[in-house]
Design an enzyme around this catalytic site. Structure first.
Site, short mmCIF file in Angstrom:
data_model
loop_
_atom_site.label_atom_id
_atom_site.label_comp_id
_atom_site.label_asym_id
_atom_site.label_seq_id
_atom_site.Cartn_x
_atom_site.Cartn_y
_atom_site.Cartn_z
N HIS A 1 0.82 -1.23 0.00
CA HIS A 1 0.00 0.00 0.00
C HIS A 1 0.85 1.28 0.00
O HIS A 1 0.67 2.19 0.80
CB HIS A 1 -1.10 -0.01 1.06
CG HIS A 1 -0.69 -0.08 2.52
ND1 HIS A 1 0.36 0.61 3.04
CD2 HIS A 1 -1.25 -0.74 3.56
CE1 HIS A 1 0.44 0.38 4.33
NE2 HIS A 1 -0.52 -0.45 4.67
N HIS B 1 -7.47 -8.92 13.32
CA HIS B 1 -7.29 -7.63 12.63
C HIS B 1 -7.91 -7.75 11.25
O HIS B 1 -7.71 -8.76 10.56
CB HIS B 1 -5.78 -7.35 12.54
CG HIS B 1 -5.41 -6.05 11.90
ND1 HIS B 1 -6.22 -4.94 11.89
CD2 HIS B 1 -4.26 -5.68 11.25
CE1 HIS B 1 -5.59 -3.95 11.27
NE2 HIS B 1 -4.41 -4.37 10.85
N GLU C 1 -7.54 -5.63 8.52
CA GLU C 1 -6.91 -5.02 7.34
C GLU C 1 -6.78 -6.08 6.25
O GLU C 1 -6.52 -7.26 6.54
CB GLU C 1 -5.55 -4.40 7.69
CG GLU C 1 -5.06 -3.47 6.58
CD GLU C 1 -3.88 -2.58 6.97
OE1 GLU C 1 -3.40 -2.66 8.12
OE2 GLU C 1 -3.43 -1.81 6.10
N ASP D 1 -4.66 -7.22 4.25
CA ASP D 1 -3.54 -8.16 4.15
C ASP D 1 -3.73 -9.37 5.06
O ASP D 1 -3.08 -10.40 4.88
CB ASP D 1 -2.19 -7.48 4.44
CG ASP D 1 -2.15 -6.71 5.74
OD1 ASP D 1 -3.16 -6.11 6.11
OD2 ASP D 1 -1.08 -6.69 6.39
N HIS E 1 -2.90 -2.28 14.95
CA HIS E 1 -2.57 -1.14 14.13
C HIS E 1 -3.80 -0.35 13.67
O HIS E 1 -3.70 0.78 13.21
CB HIS E 1 -1.74 -1.69 12.95
CG HIS E 1 -1.71 -0.93 11.70
ND1 HIS E 1 -2.08 -1.40 10.49
CD2 HIS E 1 -1.31 0.35 11.49
CE1 HIS E 1 -1.91 -0.51 9.56
NE2 HIS E 1 -1.44 0.57 10.13
N ASP F 1 -0.21 -7.43 13.84
CA ASP F 1 0.83 -6.57 13.27
C ASP F 1 1.98 -6.27 14.24
O ASP F 1 3.14 -6.10 13.82
CB ASP F 1 0.24 -5.23 12.83
CG ASP F 1 -0.44 -5.29 11.47
OD1 ASP F 1 -0.09 -6.17 10.67
OD2 ASP F 1 -1.33 -4.47 11.23
N TYR G 1 9.66 -1.35 9.80
CA TYR G 1 8.22 -1.60 10.01
C TYR G 1 7.67 -0.63 11.05
O TYR G 1 6.62 0.00 10.85
CB TYR G 1 8.06 -3.04 10.49
CG TYR G 1 6.64 -3.54 10.58
CD1 TYR G 1 6.05 -4.19 9.50
CD2 TYR G 1 5.89 -3.39 11.74
CE1 TYR G 1 4.76 -4.67 9.58
CE2 TYR G 1 4.61 -3.86 11.83
CZ TYR G 1 4.04 -4.50 10.74
OH TYR G 1 2.76 -4.97 10.83
N HIS H 1 3.32 -10.89 10.53
CA HIS H 1 4.29 -10.65 9.45
C HIS H 1 5.68 -11.03 9.95
O HIS H 1 6.07 -10.70 11.07
CB HIS H 1 4.35 -9.17 9.06
CG HIS H 1 3.10 -8.61 8.48
ND1 HIS H 1 2.61 -8.99 7.25
CD2 HIS H 1 2.23 -7.68 8.95
CE1 HIS H 1 1.50 -8.32 6.99
NE2 HIS H 1 1.24 -7.52 8.01
#
Ligand code: FEO
Length: 405
Positions: free
Chosen positions: A24, A78, A80, A82, A145, A164, A196, A229
């Protein structure tokens, strides 16, 4: 892809995305992973999903362990995309599964997917779910996040699945920190963590400190931290917690970043004597050319250094556009404990350096004034002034840095 048992009957079933370079808008030169976890307990439970294009990969991974239709719980830490982009395809394989998610997660998920046929239970901090030999504890982590975020603690496994938080955009064949460090230098891992944090979590330092304090107060025993991640912290989970505490406190290297752009090389010519002045004060200095560097790299180098000098030409009486983009991007990340100054060239009127200081002051950072400007092209005399400007800035950075030692 081969699954990895990270704890008894708890498996990594995620995806390594070797190819992604634009996350992104954030440059990811080392790729990333989307980690999710299958718990083969009395109630088979999946914790987190993956990005949409990898739905079939994670479903294939799960199939090597169980029939996906046997999954009865899906924990969504989460929303989001991803992590949640593949939820529709996953739910088509496990339509009977109950989704556990925060209230804000549920509202967001309803915007991303057709949830009308799914069973969704909302959870909040302190709620638990017993699935057999394991009990899952949920802890909301709003803004870490996104507002919906939470983490899942598997008590009997001393495992924190942290989504995250504590992650890195790092695609590797290793799944654990101790494995990674057996193959690669520590610097690579630390740099990925800082990259990150600087680009994604910098604004939330105080929330991070408060959440870590809350976890300590709860007395949770943690011997593994599994983010969504990058590598999983098995060998030394304390290291990533300490790194986060340090970064939340604005820890920086005793070094300087010069972040600049240029039109006809005049501002660029100023960077060299400034860098030499900084170097001659015994302070490290990196020069980042905005036109040649991804924004996320400039942000990371800004974050790592105690002091930053902004170099801008004046264009139409204001800051050069790429420099303005950098400054406004940095401002949104709400940095702290940094010293900043500015320099640049102009043809007539000026304005770029003045406006840079206006933006820097709005960030509430320490300011090094006055800046230095040259008209058209630096002369030999101007270059000497730039050298002294660099030396003086480095002296101030050293003085300021002592406050944090
Ligand atoms: Fe990795 Fe906030 O998503």
């Amino acid at each position: 892809m081969k699954t990895v048992e990270i704890k008894p009957d708890i498996y990594w079933v995620g995806v390594i995305d070797w190819a992604i370079r634009d996350f992104h808008g954030y440059v990811t030169p080392h790729g990333t992973t989307y980690n999710n976890f299958l718990i083969k307990d009395e109630q088979v439970t999946l914790v987190d999903c993956v990005k949409h294009e990898f739905a079939s990969t994670t479903i294939g991974n799960i199939k090597t362990l169980v029939d996906p239709s046997k999954v009865v719980n899906l924990i969504v830490n989460h929303i989001e995309p991803d992590h949640c982009g593949a939820i529709g395809e996953l739910m088509s394989f496990m339509p009977q599964a109950t989704i556990y998610i925060t209230e804000r997660g549920k509202k967001g998920l309803e915007r991303y997917a057709d949830t009308s046929s799914w069973t969704i239970k909302t959870v909040k901090s302190g709620d638990t779910l017993n699935i057999g030999k394991y009990t899952l504890h949920f802890l909301e982590t709003p803004m870490l996040h996104w507002p919906d975020s939470m983490v899942t603690y598997v008590k009997e496994a001393k495992l924190l699945i942290s989504q995250d938080a504590f992650g890195q955009h790092l695609a590797t064949s290793q799944r654990f920190d101790d494995e990674f460090l057996g193959c690669y230098p520590l610097f690579e891992l630390e740099d990925a963590v800082k990259d990150y944090y600087a680009n994604i979590l910098m604004p939330f330092g105080q929330l991070i400190k408060a959440k870590i304090a809350e976890i300590v107060k709860l007395g949770l025993e943690i011997d593994m931290i599994a983010p969504d991640h990058g590598i999983i912290w098995r060998g030394n989970p304390g290291k990533i917690i300490q790194m986060y505490l340090d970064m939340a406190d604005g820890k920086a290297d005793l070094s300087v970043a010069i972040v600049y752009d240029t039109m006809w090389h005049s501002t660029e010519m100023m960077t060299i004597p400034i860098m030499e002045g900084i170097k001659d004060e015994g302070v490290g200095c990196k020069v980042i050319t905005l036109r040649a560097s991804p924004m996320s790299v400039a942000i990371k180098e800004f974050w790592k250094a105690r002091g930053t000098l902004i170099g801008t030409p004046t264009l139409n009486n204001v800051i050069f556009p790429s420099v303005a983009e950098f400054l406004y991007h940095v401002g949104g990340l709400r940095p702290k404990n940094r010293l900043m100054g500015a320099f640049g060239s102009y043809g007539w009127g000026g304005g770029g350096v003045k406006e840079s200081y206006e933006v820097i002051k709005k960030m509430g950072l320490e300011v090094f004034e006055p800046g230095i400007q040259v008209i058209y092209k630096p002369t030999a005399e101007d270059k000497l002034k730039c050298y002294e400007f660099g030396r003086e800035f480095a002296r101030k950075v050293k003085e300021y840095h002592k406050k944090f030692e």
